[in-house]
Structures are given as C-alpha cells and as structure tokens.
Scaffold this active site. Structure first.
Site, PDB file in Angstrom:
ATOM      1  N   SER A   9       1.228  -1.203   0.311  1.00 16.50           N
ATOM      2  CA  SER A   9       0.056   0.009  -0.075  1.00 16.50           C
ATOM      3  C   SER A   9       1.140   1.789   0.406  1.00 16.50           C
ATOM      4  O   SER A   9       1.803   1.607   0.851  1.00 16.50           O
ATOM      5  CB  SER A   9      -0.889   0.050   1.044  1.00 16.50           C
ATOM      6  OG  SER A   9      -1.680   1.441   1.539  1.00 16.50           O
ATOM      7  N   TYR A  15      -2.364  -2.216   9.870  1.00 19.57           N
ATOM      8  CA  TYR A  15      -2.690  -2.044   8.478  1.00 19.57           C
ATOM      9  C   TYR A  15      -1.271  -2.031   7.977  1.00 19.57           C
ATOM     10  O   TYR A  15      -0.711  -2.710   6.629  1.00 19.57           O
ATOM     11  CB  TYR A  15      -3.639  -1.606   8.146  1.00 19.57           C
ATOM     12  CG  TYR A  15      -3.637  -1.590   6.765  1.00 19.57           C
ATOM     13  CD1 TYR A  15      -4.291  -2.673   5.784  1.00 19.57           C
ATOM     14  CD2 TYR A  15      -3.836  -0.759   6.120  1.00 19.57           C
ATOM     15  CE1 TYR A  15      -4.333  -2.711   4.173  1.00 19.57           C
ATOM     16  CE2 TYR A  15      -3.542  -0.647   4.255  1.00 19.57           C
ATOM     17  CZ  TYR A  15      -4.242  -1.959   3.939  1.00 19.57           C
ATOM     18  OH  TYR A  15      -4.382  -1.728   1.652  1.00 19.57           O
TER      19      TYR A  15
HETATM   20  P1  NAP Z   1     -11.782  -5.548  -1.180  1.00 15.06           P
HETATM   21  O1  NAP Z   1     -12.656  -4.117  -3.028  1.00 15.06           O
HETATM   22  O2  NAP Z   1     -12.524  -5.527  -0.442  1.00 15.06           O
HETATM   23  O3  NAP Z   1     -11.775  -7.300  -1.177  1.00 15.06           O
HETATM   24  C1  NAP Z   1     -11.025  -8.320  -0.445  1.00 15.06           C
HETATM   25  C2  NAP Z   1     -10.718  -9.305  -1.251  1.00 15.06           C
HETATM   26  O4  NAP Z   1     -10.171  -9.997  -0.626  1.00 15.06           O
HETATM   27  C3  NAP Z   1     -12.609 -10.006  -1.911  1.00 15.06           C
HETATM   28  O5  NAP Z   1     -12.135 -10.928  -2.948  1.00 15.06           O
HETATM   29  C4  NAP Z   1     -12.563 -10.928  -0.313  1.00 15.06           C
HETATM   30  O6  NAP Z   1     -13.029 -11.491  -0.793  1.00 15.06           O
HETATM   31  C5  NAP Z   1     -11.153 -10.900  -0.164  1.00 15.06           C
HETATM   32  N1  NAP Z   1     -10.482 -11.222   1.399  1.00 15.06           N
HETATM   33  C6  NAP Z   1     -11.272 -10.269   2.115  1.00 15.06           C
HETATM   34  N2  NAP Z   1     -11.111 -11.294   3.523  1.00 15.06           N
HETATM   35  C7  NAP Z   1     -10.621 -12.552   3.075  1.00 15.06           C
HETATM   36  C8  NAP Z   1      -9.686 -13.303   3.970  1.00 15.06           C
HETATM   37  N3  NAP Z   1      -9.853 -13.215   5.550  1.00 15.06           N
HETATM   38  N4  NAP Z   1      -9.685 -14.531   3.202  1.00 15.06           N
HETATM   39  C9  NAP Z   1      -9.638 -14.776   2.110  1.00 15.06           C
HETATM   40  N5  NAP Z   1      -9.603 -13.217   1.378  1.00 15.06           N
HETATM   41  C10 NAP Z   1     -10.220 -12.430   1.942  1.00 15.06           C
HETATM   42  O7  NAP Z   1     -10.041  -4.948  -1.239  1.00 15.06           O
HETATM   43  P2  NAP Z   1      -9.422  -4.495  -2.547  1.00 15.06           P
HETATM   44  O8  NAP Z   1      -8.959  -2.872  -2.064  1.00 15.06           O
HETATM   45  O9  NAP Z   1      -9.800  -5.436  -3.901  1.00 15.06           O
HETATM   46  O10 NAP Z   1      -8.288  -4.740  -1.542  1.00 15.06           O
HETATM   47  C11 NAP Z   1      -6.901  -5.440  -2.195  1.00 15.06           C
HETATM   48  C12 NAP Z   1      -5.868  -5.831  -2.340  1.00 15.06           C
HETATM   49  O11 NAP Z   1      -5.339  -4.192  -2.090  1.00 15.06           O
HETATM   50  C13 NAP Z   1      -5.638  -5.965  -0.463  1.00 15.06           C
HETATM   51  O12 NAP Z   1      -4.361  -6.183   0.451  1.00 15.06           O
HETATM   52  C14 NAP Z   1      -6.033  -4.285   0.150  1.00 15.06           C
HETATM   53  O13 NAP Z   1      -5.197  -4.094   1.359  1.00 15.06           O
HETATM   54  C15 NAP Z   1      -4.948  -3.572  -1.029  1.00 15.06           C
HETATM   55  N6  NAP Z   1      -4.513  -2.164  -1.029  1.00 15.06           N
HETATM   56  C16 NAP Z   1      -6.130  -1.609  -1.184  1.00 15.06           C
HETATM   57  C17 NAP Z   1      -5.953  -0.079  -1.414  1.00 15.06           C
HETATM   58  C18 NAP Z   1      -7.585   0.725  -1.909  1.00 15.06           C
HETATM   59  O14 NAP Z   1      -7.351   1.541  -1.207  1.00 15.06           O
HETATM   60  N7  NAP Z   1      -8.395  -0.337  -2.345  1.00 15.06           N
HETATM   61  C19 NAP Z   1      -4.800   0.044  -1.022  1.00 15.06           C
HETATM   62  C20 NAP Z   1      -4.068  -0.121  -1.476  1.00 15.06           C
HETATM   63  C21 NAP Z   1      -3.465  -1.547  -0.999  1.00 15.06           C
HETATM   64  P3  NAP Z   1     -15.135 -11.733  -0.896  1.00 15.06           P
HETATM   65  O15 NAP Z   1     -15.188 -11.195  -1.544  1.00 15.06           O
HETATM   66  O16 NAP Z   1     -15.586 -12.707  -0.010  1.00 15.06           O
HETATM   67  O17 NAP Z   1     -15.014 -11.003   0.662  1.00 15.06           O
END
Ligand code: NAP
Length: 255
Positions: free
Chosen positions: A147, A160
């Site tokens: 991140s 986090y």
């Molecule tokens: P998101 O839209 O909330 O999607 C999260 C995904 O992870 C979903 O497929 C969810 O599955 C799965 N998940 C959540 N908890 C889990 C668990 N305990 N075990 C297995 N799978 C799990 O999040 P995102 O924004 O795509 O984030 C994806 C990655 O990018 C994460 O590592 C996050 O830290 C990183 N990131 C995000 C941002 C941002 O601003 N969005 C910025 C930097 C980094 P379900 O749908 O089945 O619940």
C-alpha cells in the site's frame, strides 16, 4: 481461443471483487487462465469466473480464508486438483492480494484487531506461499500487494500499514530465496483506490475522496482499472527481469 499446455495459469487471491477481480480479468485478457479465490462472496466470485470464461479463458473459484493458516495445506490440494483437471501439474504466477482493512489509531487498536491484521496480511503471504510453491513452475512469478501507506502515514492505518511494510521486506527475502528457482517476486503498492475496501470510504465518502484527489498529482483517486493492468503487466514476459521491486501505483499521492 482454447487453452493449450503452454497457456499460463495464474492464481489470484481475493478476486471476487476490487483489485483482485480487476487483476484476474486483466490477466485473462492477456491470455492467462486464472484460479481465483474468495472468502465469503461465492456468488460474486462465480460471476468473475463467468466473465473470464466469456473472454475465452479457463477459470475456477476456490474458497480461501487467508486469516486461517491451518487451512492452507488443504487449499493447496484443491489447487492441485484444479490443475490436474486442466491437465496440468503447475501454475505460473501467484498474486497475494486478499485482504481487509482496519481503521484505528495506535491508542485504540486492540490486540484482537492487530492479530487479525497479522494473520490476514502477513502470516497469509508468509505461510500460504510456501504451501503453493511446489505447484509453481520454476521461472514463475509472484506479486504481493502492499500500500502507499508504507511510504506516507495517514491516521488510523498504523496496524494495517505495519503489516504492509513487513510484506515489502518479505518480498525482498522471497526474491532472494526463490531466485535459485528463477522465480521473480515483486510488490505492488496501490494508492487509495475506489473499491469496497475500508467500507468503500475512498469511493463513497465525498470529503475523503476530494482530499485524496487534491493530494494526488494526477488529480483523482485510483480506480481498480488503474491497478489490474499494472499487476498483469508485471507478470508478462516483458517484465521478467524486474525482481524484488516495490512498484507504487498511486497516481502520485503525497509527493
Ligand atoms: P476489497 O474490494 O475489499 O476486496 C477484498 C477481497 O479480499 C475480496 O475478494 C474478499 O473476498 C477477499 N478477502 C477479504 N478478507 C479475506 C480473508 N480473510 N481471506 C480470504 N480472502 C479475503 O479490497 P481491495 O481494495 O480489492 O484490496 C485488495 C488488496 O489491495 C488488499 O491486500 C488491500 O490491502 C490492498 N490495497 C487496497 C487499497 C485500496 O485503496 N483499495 C490500497 C492499497 C492496497 P470476499 O469478496 O469473498 O469477501
């Protein structure tokens, strides 16, 4: 467009939504078959599988809780079964993407919240990857997700971001250890992206959205389409010599 014995196969965790979904679709457009995982949202995961299949690629959705390391051996067996059903022994690329956020300051974060972040963001990458490595080809690729919050500090992300910082160090060590198998390991650090992450705050909270846009050189928050292509491109043959790097994709947040 039929899959052949040389069609690459990628495994993307947490690809039912958000960045994982976008990555899986970008990989499929690039000619890759994709094993995706979901945690709780089976229906959305199966919809992603259908989208990938509509692009002419093979896909399957497997359930995985990255917060439960005791389940990883059984998960690896299900990955192996999937590969066998596709007539293959190995897959080519792993994207350690799954994760959730936790919003609390240093004084408020409970041990339970901290432990959950350790399990979901750090133990997951540390212990799931070795379980899957016997199923990965020599010369394969790994992308971990970090991140922008490891480079700049924002209130409420201390636990986090600490985990993501550890994932960046872990990425370098993985690259060092796996180099002997020809496996390159990199870490992509997105800025704030409009997904469901953190309750969808970046997308749905107009004030937060405006603050981020105002502090981003390219003048807006990120969208999933800003990230999936970055990861797919890192996994393409053209980027095979990029190794042990942190690639930030934030549009220039807090420069
Ligand atoms: P998101 O839209 O909330 O999607 C999260 C995904 O992870 C979903 O497929 C969810 O599955 C799965 N998940 C959540 N908890 C889990 C668990 N305990 N075990 C297995 N799978 C799990 O999040 P995102 O924004 O795509 O984030 C994806 C990655 O990018 C994460 O590592 C996050 O830290 C990183 N990131 C995000 C941002 C941002 O601003 N969005 C910025 C930097 C980094 P379900 O749908 O089945 O619940």
């Amino acid at each position: 467009m039929h899959s052949t014995p040389s069609t690459p196969i990628a495994l993307v965790t947490g690809a039912s939504r958000g960045l994982g979904k976008n990555t899986a679709l970008a990989l499929a457009r690039q000619g890759t078959d994709v094993i995706i995982t979901y945690h709780s949202q089976a229906a959305t995961a199966h919809a992603v599988v259908a989208e990938i299949e509509a692009l002419g690629r093979r896909a399957v959705a497997l359930q995985l809780d990255v917060g439960t390391s005791s389940s990883f051996a059984a998960f690896a067996e299900r990955v192996s079964d999937t590969l066998h059903s596709w007539g293959r022994m190995h897959f080519d690329a792993l994207v350690n993407n799954a994760g959730t956020g936790e919003h609390a300051g240093l004084m408020e974060t409970t041990e339970a919240q901290f432990d959950a972040m350790v399990a979901i963001h750090l133990k997951s990458v540390f212990f799931l990857t070795p379980k899957l490595l016997p199923l990965m080809v020599d010369g394969g690729r790994i992308v971990n997700l970090s991140s922008g919050l490891t480079r700049f500090a924002l209130p409420g992300y201390v636990a986090y971001a600490s985990m993501k910082g550890a994932v960046e160090v872990l990425t370098r060590y993985m690259a060092k250890e796996l180099g002997s198998r020809g496996i390159a390991v990199n870490v992509v650090a997105p800025g704030a992206i409009a997904t469901d992450f953190g309750g969808g705050a970046v997308r749905d909270n107009a004030q937060l959205n405006a603050v981020i846009a105002g502090n981003t050189a390219l003048g807006r928050v990120g969208e999933p389409d800003d990230i999936g292509g970055v990861i797919a491109s890192l996994l393409s043959p053209a980027n095979g010599w990029v190794n042990a790097q942190r690639i930030e994709a934030s549009g220039g947040m807090f420069l």
